[in-house]
Design an enzyme around this catalytic site. Structure first.
Site, short mmCIF file in Angstrom:
data_model
loop_
_atom_site.label_atom_id
_atom_site.label_comp_id
_atom_site.label_asym_id
_atom_site.label_seq_id
_atom_site.Cartn_x
_atom_site.Cartn_y
_atom_site.Cartn_z
N SER A 144 0.85 -1.19 0.00
CA SER A 144 0.00 0.00 0.00
C SER A 144 0.89 1.23 0.00
O SER A 144 1.96 1.24 0.62
CB SER A 144 -0.90 0.03 1.24
OG SER A 144 -1.56 1.28 1.35
N TYR A 158 -1.86 -0.62 10.04
CA TYR A 158 -1.97 -1.11 8.66
C TYR A 158 -0.77 -0.62 7.84
O TYR A 158 -0.14 -1.40 7.11
CB TYR A 158 -3.28 -0.63 8.05
CG TYR A 158 -3.45 -0.95 6.59
CD1 TYR A 158 -3.86 -2.22 6.18
CD2 TYR A 158 -3.23 0.01 5.61
CE1 TYR A 158 -4.04 -2.52 4.83
CE2 TYR A 158 -3.41 -0.28 4.26
CZ TYR A 158 -3.81 -1.54 3.88
OH TYR A 158 -3.98 -1.83 2.54
#
Length: 249
Positions: A144, A158
């Site tokens: 990501s 995350y």
């Protein structure tokens, strides 16, 4: 029917994973095994859409945080044919919030799926690919852009897990390059998928997308195209690197 090549896609029945499955499906002699957690009906529907007699698609329930289930997933792939590719798309995102509200239990959940589970899938793949002489064996990990940006005030856990994915990708790639196995990662930016709802902000892509340099959120097809290229012979000299699919973010 024993296939020429099998590709495993974890998290393969929704979001980016499903987009990758649609992109890879339909090639004669190539089989897909889609790992998923939770929604059996959605998995069955995608299999019915993509399955062909000469290019079978199968789905199997697998929580990648459970090493036993990971082993069973790859054993099922063995029954289809030789493993040629792995796409690690399984991942979790918990609700947005400040760093101090992230508990030890939440850290453990996120890291168990996004880092340890991904690593165990890579391990199973390397054990199988290392003994092959096919030239296009490859692993693609879904990271990501938050690995760079940090996701402050949203989900630092995350972001940290995805930074670990990038480091794992680099280290593993250097270790297995001599065996002819390529390992790369893709860092999506703002992509219009349901993962934003998991974080408690289902409209995030529509709200933030127009603020991106290209003026829109990305699509699963944008990411799937990059993944498919990294798996292909066209990327035969590409390993140990991360590609941003962010529209310039």
């Amino acid at each position: 029917m024993r296939l020429e090549a099998v590709y495993v896609i974890t998290g393969g029945t929704r979001g980016i994973g499903a987009g990758v499955a649609r992109r890879l499906a339909g090639v004669p002699g190539r089989g897909l095994l889609l790992g998923y957690r939770g929604n059996h009906e959605r998995a069955e529907k995608l299999v019915a859409e993509l399955d062909r007699p000469d290019a079978p698609v199968r789905a199997r329930s697998c929580d990648v945080a459970d090493p036993a289930q990971v082993g069973e997933l790859f054993a099922a792939a063995d029954a289809m044919g030789p493993l040629n590719g792995l796409v690690n798309s399984a991942g979790i995102l918990e609700r947005q919030g400040p760093f101090e509200e992230i508990t030890a239990e939440r850290w453990a959940r996120v890291l168990a799926v996004n880092v340890v589970g991904l690593a165990m899938c890579c391990r199973e793949a390397v054990l199988r690919m290392r003994g092959s002489d096919r030239p296009d064996r490859a692993i693609v990990n879904l990271s990501s852009k938050q690995a760079d940006l940090g996701a402050a005030g949203e989900y630092v856990d995350y972001a940290a897990s995805k930074a670990a994915v990038d480091t794992l990708t680099r280290g593993l790639a250097l270790e297995v390059a001599r065996h002819g196995i390529r390992v790369t990662s893709v860092r999506p930016g703002i992509i219009d998928t349901e993962i934003h709802a998991d974080g408690g902000d289902p409209d995030r892509a529509r709200r933030v997308g127009p603020q991106q340099p290209m003026g829109r959120a990305g699509t699963v097809e944008d990411v799937a195209g990059a993944v498919a290229w990294l798996l292909s012979p066209d990327a035969a000299f590409v390993t140990g690197t991360t590609i941003d699919v962010t529209g310039g973010r």
